[in-house]
Each structure stands twice: as structure tokens, then as C-alpha cells.
Design an enzyme around this catalytic site. Sequence first.
Site, PDB file in Angstrom:
ATOM      1  N   TYR A 166      -3.229 -53.952  37.257  1.00  0.00           N
ATOM      2  CA  TYR A 166      -3.133 -55.931  36.883  1.00  0.00           C
ATOM      3  C   TYR A 166      -2.716 -55.604  35.242  1.00  0.00           C
ATOM      4  O   TYR A 166      -2.057 -56.542  35.604  1.00  0.00           O
ATOM      5  CB  TYR A 166      -4.396 -56.086  37.469  1.00  0.00           C
ATOM      6  CG  TYR A 166      -4.541 -56.576  38.567  1.00  0.00           C
ATOM      7  CD1 TYR A 166      -5.535 -55.892  39.085  1.00  0.00           C
ATOM      8  CD2 TYR A 166      -3.896 -57.753  39.790  1.00  0.00           C
ATOM      9  CE1 TYR A 166      -4.878 -55.782  40.560  1.00  0.00           C
ATOM     10  CE2 TYR A 166      -4.290 -58.352  40.666  1.00  0.00           C
ATOM     11  CZ  TYR A 166      -4.756 -56.974  41.384  1.00  0.00           C
ATOM     12  OH  TYR A 166      -4.934 -56.798  42.937  1.00  0.00           O
ATOM     13  N   ARG A 172       1.097 -55.569  36.183  1.00  0.00           N
ATOM     14  CA  ARG A 172       1.842 -56.897  36.506  1.00  0.00           C
ATOM     15  C   ARG A 172       1.743 -58.079  35.248  1.00  0.00           C
ATOM     16  O   ARG A 172       2.999 -58.810  35.639  1.00  0.00           O
ATOM     17  CB  ARG A 172       0.897 -57.127  37.870  1.00  0.00           C
ATOM     18  CG  ARG A 172       1.116 -56.241  39.034  1.00  0.00           C
ATOM     19  CD  ARG A 172       0.490 -56.210  40.176  1.00  0.00           C
ATOM     20  NE  ARG A 172       0.803 -57.843  40.900  1.00  0.00           N
ATOM     21  CZ  ARG A 172       0.340 -58.516  41.822  1.00  0.00           C
ATOM     22  NH1 ARG A 172      -0.405 -58.022  41.900  1.00  0.00           N
ATOM     23  NH2 ARG A 172       0.773 -59.513  42.012  1.00  0.00           N
ATOM     24  N   HIS A 191      -4.851 -67.221  45.779  1.00  0.00           N
ATOM     25  CA  HIS A 191      -5.147 -66.308  45.688  1.00  0.00           C
ATOM     26  C   HIS A 191      -5.766 -65.443  44.448  1.00  0.00           C
ATOM     27  O   HIS A 191      -5.644 -63.965  43.720  1.00  0.00           O
ATOM     28  CB  HIS A 191      -3.853 -64.434  46.310  1.00  0.00           C
ATOM     29  CG  HIS A 191      -3.720 -64.716  47.485  1.00  0.00           C
ATOM     30  ND1 HIS A 191      -2.690 -64.516  47.761  1.00  0.00           N
ATOM     31  CD2 HIS A 191      -4.425 -65.193  48.887  1.00  0.00           C
ATOM     32  CE1 HIS A 191      -2.491 -64.630  49.300  1.00  0.00           C
ATOM     33  NE2 HIS A 191      -3.812 -65.134  49.840  1.00  0.00           N
ATOM     34  N   CYS A 206     -15.474 -62.688  35.686  1.00  0.00           N
ATOM     35  CA  CYS A 206     -16.885 -61.324  34.835  1.00  0.00           C
ATOM     36  C   CYS A 206     -17.871 -61.034  36.078  1.00  0.00           C
ATOM     37  O   CYS A 206     -17.523 -62.550  37.283  1.00  0.00           O
ATOM     38  CB  CYS A 206     -17.841 -62.487  33.956  1.00  0.00           C
ATOM     39  SG  CYS A 206     -19.492 -61.328  33.982  1.00  0.00           S
ATOM     40  N   CYS A 232     -17.876 -59.523  29.064  1.00  0.00           N
ATOM     41  CA  CYS A 232     -17.895 -60.614  29.440  1.00  0.00           C
ATOM     42  C   CYS A 232     -17.556 -61.188  28.384  1.00  0.00           C
ATOM     43  O   CYS A 232     -18.877 -60.788  27.637  1.00  0.00           O
ATOM     44  CB  CYS A 232     -18.748 -61.160  30.267  1.00  0.00           C
ATOM     45  SG  CYS A 232     -18.982 -63.026  30.301  1.00  0.00           S
ATOM     46  N   GLY A 236       9.222 -68.635  50.696  1.00  0.00           N
ATOM     47  CA  GLY A 236       9.299 -67.379  49.870  1.00  0.00           C
ATOM     48  C   GLY A 236       8.510 -66.350  50.517  1.00  0.00           C
ATOM     49  O   GLY A 236       7.911 -65.890  49.510  1.00  0.00           O
ATOM     50  N   THR A 237       7.870 -66.737  51.676  1.00  0.00           N
ATOM     51  CA  THR A 237       6.751 -66.124  51.783  1.00  0.00           C
ATOM     52  C   THR A 237       6.533 -65.239  53.441  1.00  0.00           C
ATOM     53  O   THR A 237       7.647 -65.732  54.677  1.00  0.00           O
ATOM     54  CB  THR A 237       5.336 -66.584  52.242  1.00  0.00           C
ATOM     55  OG1 THR A 237       4.063 -65.559  52.602  1.00  0.00           O
ATOM     56  CG2 THR A 237       5.654 -67.597  53.109  1.00  0.00           C
ATOM     57  N   SER A 238       7.041 -63.731  53.367  1.00  0.00           N
ATOM     58  CA  SER A 238       6.652 -63.742  55.063  1.00  0.00           C
ATOM     59  C   SER A 238       5.603 -63.669  55.987  1.00  0.00           C
ATOM     60  O   SER A 238       5.839 -63.870  57.023  1.00  0.00           O
ATOM     61  CB  SER A 238       6.418 -61.724  54.463  1.00  0.00           C
ATOM     62  OG  SER A 238       5.214 -60.925  54.200  1.00  0.00           O
ATOM     63  N   GLU A 244      14.705 -64.527  54.458  1.00  0.00           N
ATOM     64  CA  GLU A 244      14.743 -64.020  55.688  1.00  0.00           C
ATOM     65  C   GLU A 244      13.713 -64.930  56.768  1.00  0.00           C
ATOM     66  O   GLU A 244      12.756 -64.957  56.224  1.00  0.00           O
ATOM     67  CB  GLU A 244      14.178 -62.413  56.096  1.00  0.00           C
ATOM     68  CG  GLU A 244      15.261 -61.398  55.698  1.00  0.00           C
ATOM     69  CD  GLU A 244      14.688 -59.763  54.905  1.00  0.00           C
ATOM     70  OE1 GLU A 244      15.157 -59.392  54.338  1.00  0.00           O
ATOM     71  OE2 GLU A 244      13.673 -59.281  55.101  1.00  0.00           O
TER      72      GLU A 244
HETATM   73  N1  APR Z   1      14.496 -66.265  47.519  1.00  0.00           N
HETATM   74  C1  APR Z   1      13.826 -66.210  48.505  1.00  0.00           C
HETATM   75  N2  APR Z   1      12.585 -65.514  49.572  1.00  0.00           N
HETATM   76  C2  APR Z   1      12.833 -64.238  48.734  1.00  0.00           C
HETATM   77  C3  APR Z   1      13.425 -63.817  47.627  1.00  0.00           C
HETATM   78  C4  APR Z   1      14.523 -64.462  47.313  1.00  0.00           C
HETATM   79  N3  APR Z   1      15.064 -64.399  46.497  1.00  0.00           N
HETATM   80  N4  APR Z   1      13.304 -62.416  47.666  1.00  0.00           N
HETATM   81  C5  APR Z   1      12.117 -62.615  49.203  1.00  0.00           C
HETATM   82  N5  APR Z   1      12.141 -63.625  49.576  1.00  0.00           N
HETATM   83  C6  APR Z   1      11.442 -63.570  50.307  1.00  0.00           C
HETATM   84  C7  APR Z   1      11.159 -62.401  51.360  1.00  0.00           C
HETATM   85  O1  APR Z   1      12.098 -62.554  52.659  1.00  0.00           O
HETATM   86  C8  APR Z   1       9.944 -62.470  52.607  1.00  0.00           C
HETATM   87  O2  APR Z   1       9.809 -63.335  53.402  1.00  0.00           O
HETATM   88  O3  APR Z   1       9.207 -63.879  50.132  1.00  0.00           O
HETATM   89  C9  APR Z   1       8.992 -63.070  51.077  1.00  0.00           C
HETATM   90  C10 APR Z   1       8.396 -62.168  50.357  1.00  0.00           C
HETATM   91  O4  APR Z   1       7.295 -61.324  51.180  1.00  0.00           O
HETATM   92  P1  APR Z   1       6.256 -60.604  51.011  1.00  0.00           P
HETATM   93  O5  APR Z   1       6.499 -59.700  49.886  1.00  0.00           O
HETATM   94  O6  APR Z   1       4.992 -60.223  52.126  1.00  0.00           O
HETATM   95  O7  APR Z   1       5.131 -61.513  49.411  1.00  0.00           O
HETATM   96  P2  APR Z   1       3.941 -62.479  50.411  1.00  0.00           P
HETATM   97  O8  APR Z   1       4.234 -63.125  51.390  1.00  0.00           O
HETATM   98  O9  APR Z   1       3.530 -63.808  48.810  1.00  0.00           O
HETATM   99  O10 APR Z   1       3.206 -61.999  50.530  1.00  0.00           O
HETATM  100  C11 APR Z   1       1.309 -62.822  50.190  1.00  0.00           C
HETATM  101  O11 APR Z   1       0.070 -60.718  50.400  1.00  0.00           O
HETATM  102  O12 APR Z   1      -0.230 -58.639  49.770  1.00  0.00           O
HETATM  103  C12 APR Z   1      -0.424 -59.757  48.937  1.00  0.00           C
HETATM  104  O13 APR Z   1      -1.591 -61.133  47.853  1.00  0.00           O
HETATM  105  C13 APR Z   1      -0.464 -61.010  48.510  1.00  0.00           C
HETATM  106  O14 APR Z   1       0.067 -63.109  47.641  1.00  0.00           O
HETATM  107  C14 APR Z   1       0.066 -61.792  48.739  1.00  0.00           C
HETATM  108  C15 APR Z   1       0.341 -61.801  50.092  1.00  0.00           C
END
Ligand code: APR
Length: 229
Positions: free
Chosen positions: A52, A55, A105, A113, A132, A171-173, A199
Site C-alpha cells: 500500500y 500504491r 472499498h 487503527c 495509532c 471502468g470495472t470488470s 472491454e
Molecule cells: N477506460 C475505460 N475502462 C478501462 C480502461 C480505460 N482507460 N482501462 C481499463 N479499463 C477497464 C477494463 O476493461 C476492466 O473492465 O477497467 C476494468 C478494470 O477491471 P479490474 O482491473 O478488475 O478493476 P475493478 O473492476 O475496479 O476491480 C474491482 O477488485 O481487486 C479488487 O478491490 C479491488 O476495487 C477493486 C475490485
Amino acid sequence: MNIVILTGAGISAESGLGTFRDKDALWAQYRIEDVATPGAYARNPALVHEFYNLRRQGLRAAVPNAAHFALAELERRHQSGFLVVTQNVDDLHQRAGSQNVLAMHGELQNALCANCGHVWLAPDLMFPEDRCTRCEAMSCRPDIVWFGENVRFLDQINEATQTADLFALIGTSGNVHPAAGLMNLARECGAATVEINLEPSTVAFAADRVILGRATEQVPVWVAELLSE
Ligand code: APR
């Protein structure tokens, strides 16, 4: 019109912060069970802090991008009912000007703490022997929700999702619950749903509309379209 936006690492990718599951991303470099679980912290707090600390340093160098700013603009121009639910632990939405943000998250810039629950702005580097700032116990951890721990603000997030008229996933998978279930919940409760992603996510089936592309390109276009309606 109530708008709920769910964001993930993809919205911060173009700010230079790594995603988790893209090629060569964080979970290709580290094992979750070594750095992002309560067990990891109990076994090897120094490694967890190192993960961390790296990061957090990356966060200090990052700035919000056009997608973060577009969502802040949408909130400013949209009178009522606007919420950003983020899985991200960066503070880029807030630094872009978003007011209503729920970081489900946790928040990388804070320390927590494990003994008394106190939260404070973390130093750049944290170590197991840190104390702490309130109870002085040597039980400082990153203010992050680890795998196996309960996410934050879930009741508020579910309430907003169930009353949303428009739900956008950006932007999340869609690999991590409960966040991954929110778009389908919104849809089942009558919201219009949009996905903006590089994607398709695993939950793209619940999107009325899927916009593929980079967040910095597609989110501002989508916001401009909304504001012109
Ligand atoms: N613009 C739009 N989308 C994007 C870009 C971009 N430039 N780059 C990547 N992505 C998309 C990818 O296609 C994917 O669908 O963002 C997504 C990233 O997915 P992950 O890496 O799985 O991240 P996330 O979905 O936020 O993960 C969820 O998993 O590890 C835990 O706590 C962590 O909050 C996180 C959670």
C-alpha cells in the site's frame, strides 16, 4: 432524475493508476492472499504496508483525468439525486470536484487503527511499528476494505441503486461483489443502464447500452450528451 455512477479502476487507468485484472496489472504482480486480506496483514504486516505504500506513492503522483472531471461537471449541472459509488481507493473523484462519493472499498490516503477504529490521513510510508495517533496502539493498517471484509455504505448504496432512474457502470470488470451486482439490481428496479468500458464487463448483459472505449474519451462525450438532453 436520480443518477448513480459505479466506477472501477478503469476510470483511473489513464491517470496512471494500475488496474487489477488487465494484462500485467496488480493481481498479476501480487497474490491477493499475500497483500489484501486480514490473514495477510496478520501474517506479514510489513509486506502489506509495502504494497500500500507503493500504491499510496503512486496516488500522490496521479491527477484526475477528463472522465473524473466530466462526472464532477455532471453532478454540478444535475440538480438532484447524484451519487458516485466507487470501488477505487484513490481520491481522484473528490479531487476532480465530485461531492457525493461513497468509497465502498476504503481510501488509500487514510490510515485506520485496527484497535480503536480511528482514521487519519496516512503518512507516505506506513510500517507495522507505527502507533495509532489516538490510542497509541501498534495496530495501524491501511484504511482499505480487504477481501473477506464487509464493504462500506452498502445500505446507502443499495437504497440509491434501487431508486436510480439512470445507472452507469464505468471502468470495472464486474468481478467483485457486491459492486458487480449493482447494475442488474438497478435495472430490475426500473433504471436505464449504461456501461462505459474498455472491454465488456461480466455484467454487460444488464446494460441497455454498452459504450466501448477509453474513459477519458467516452465519459465526457456521454456526459455532454446527457446535459444536452
Ligand atoms: N477506460 C475505460 N475502462 C478501462 C480502461 C480505460 N482507460 N482501462 C481499463 N479499463 C477497464 C477494463 O476493461 C476492466 O473492465 O477497467 C476494468 C478494470 O477491471 P479490474 O482491473 O478488475 O478493476 P475493478 O473492476 O475496479 O476491480 C474491482 O477488485 O481487486 C479488487 O478491490 C479491488 O476495487 C477493486 C475490485
